[in-house]
Write a protein that holds these residues in place. Structure first.
Motif, short mmCIF file in Angstrom:
data_model
loop_
_atom_site.label_atom_id
_atom_site.label_comp_id
_atom_site.label_asym_id
_atom_site.label_seq_id
_atom_site.Cartn_x
_atom_site.Cartn_y
_atom_site.Cartn_z
N ASP A 58 6.43 6.00 4.86
CA ASP A 58 6.46 6.92 6.01
C ASP A 58 5.17 6.61 6.69
N LEU A 59 3.96 6.37 6.10
CA LEU A 59 2.84 6.12 6.94
C LEU A 59 2.93 4.88 7.66
N LEU A 60 3.71 3.77 7.04
CA LEU A 60 3.95 2.52 7.66
C LEU A 60 4.91 2.57 8.71
N SER A 83 -1.06 -4.80 8.56
CA SER A 83 -0.97 -3.48 7.49
C SER A 83 -0.17 -3.63 6.25
N MET A 84 1.12 -4.18 6.64
CA MET A 84 1.99 -4.36 5.33
C MET A 84 1.51 -5.47 4.58
N ILE A 85 0.72 -6.27 4.87
CA ILE A 85 0.35 -7.37 4.05
C ILE A 85 -0.88 -6.65 3.00
N GLU A 86 -1.77 -5.87 3.98
CA GLU A 86 -2.88 -5.30 3.21
C GLU A 86 -2.51 -4.47 2.15
N GLY A 87 -1.44 -3.50 2.52
CA GLY A 87 -0.86 -2.44 1.75
C GLY A 87 0.15 -2.77 0.65
N GLY A 88 0.62 -4.11 0.86
CA GLY A 88 1.60 -4.63 -0.11
C GLY A 88 1.16 -4.69 -1.64
N ALA A 89 0.16 -5.05 -1.81
CA ALA A 89 -0.15 -4.96 -3.14
C ALA A 89 -0.28 -3.74 -4.03
N THR A 90 -0.54 -2.73 -3.23
CA THR A 90 -0.79 -1.09 -3.81
C THR A 90 0.77 -0.92 -3.80
N LYS A 91 1.65 -1.33 -2.93
CA LYS A 91 3.18 -0.92 -3.01
C LYS A 91 3.85 -1.61 -4.02
N LEU A 92 3.65 -2.79 -4.38
CA LEU A 92 4.13 -3.66 -5.51
C LEU A 92 3.67 -2.91 -6.75
N THR A 93 2.44 -2.63 -6.92
CA THR A 93 1.82 -1.95 -8.18
C THR A 93 2.69 -0.76 -8.46
N LEU A 94 2.85 0.05 -7.34
CA LEU A 94 3.59 1.61 -7.52
C LEU A 94 4.91 1.01 -7.79
#
Length: 174
Positions: A58-60, A83-94
């Protein structure tokens, strides 16, 4: 509502940093609420992870929608890609913590909405001459996933990640 938002931000941080080893107790501490408050909003850890992923997308989506109005289509696309790359690791971990390994419908809906906006931003950037004409959303998403996966499995210094993003952007540029 403020507690819910603090809990979701804390969940993204805790699970992004610690993966499955993160706990709802860690989330409560980081959000500065009691564990009962966490469970009042999210009855299970899976529900909390799902809501954190929905919030992530939603934030993206909010950022992508705002960038869609940017006067420089190339810069708008590059900013969203970063932004998508910088937050991607967190998304994958979630996402790795989801019970069946698949996005639930609520997460899938937000992810699909983001992809549609990414495609609009990419098309505008291509038409403006900022991004190569032979680049499509599939290639962009593969590059995002690749850097995100590398960041998730082998944490790197922020400067290294930033430079890698610059290399990707240079490769996509017309």
């Amino acid at each position: 509502m403020a507690n819910r938002e603090r809990i979701l931000a804390a969940a993204e941080a805790v699970f992004g940093e610690h993966g499955a080893a993160g706990s709802t107790e860690d989330v409560a501490r980081r959000a500065e609420v009691g564990i009962a408050t966490v469970f009042r909003h999210f009855p299970t850890k899976a529900a909390l992870v799902e809501a954190a992923l929905v919030r992530h997308f939603d934030l993206l989506n909010e950022q992508a929608s705002a960038l869609a109005a940017h006067s420089d289509p190339g810069q708008a696309f590059r900013d969203l890609l970063r932004s998508m790359i910088e937050g991607g690791a967190t998304k994958l971990t979630l996402a790795a913590q989801l019970p069946d390994g698949q996005f639930p419908p609520s997460v899938r809906q937000e992810a699909d909405r983001l992809r549609a906006t990414v495609e609009v931003l990419l098309d505008r950037a291509v038409r403006s001459g900022a991004i190569r004409r032979d680049v499509g959303a599939d290639e962009v998403y593969l590059l995002i996933r690749g850097l995100a996966q590398a960041s998730a499995t082998t944490p790197s210094a922020p400067r290294t990640i930033s430079r890698a993003i610059e290399v990707v952007i240079a490769g996509l540029s017309a």
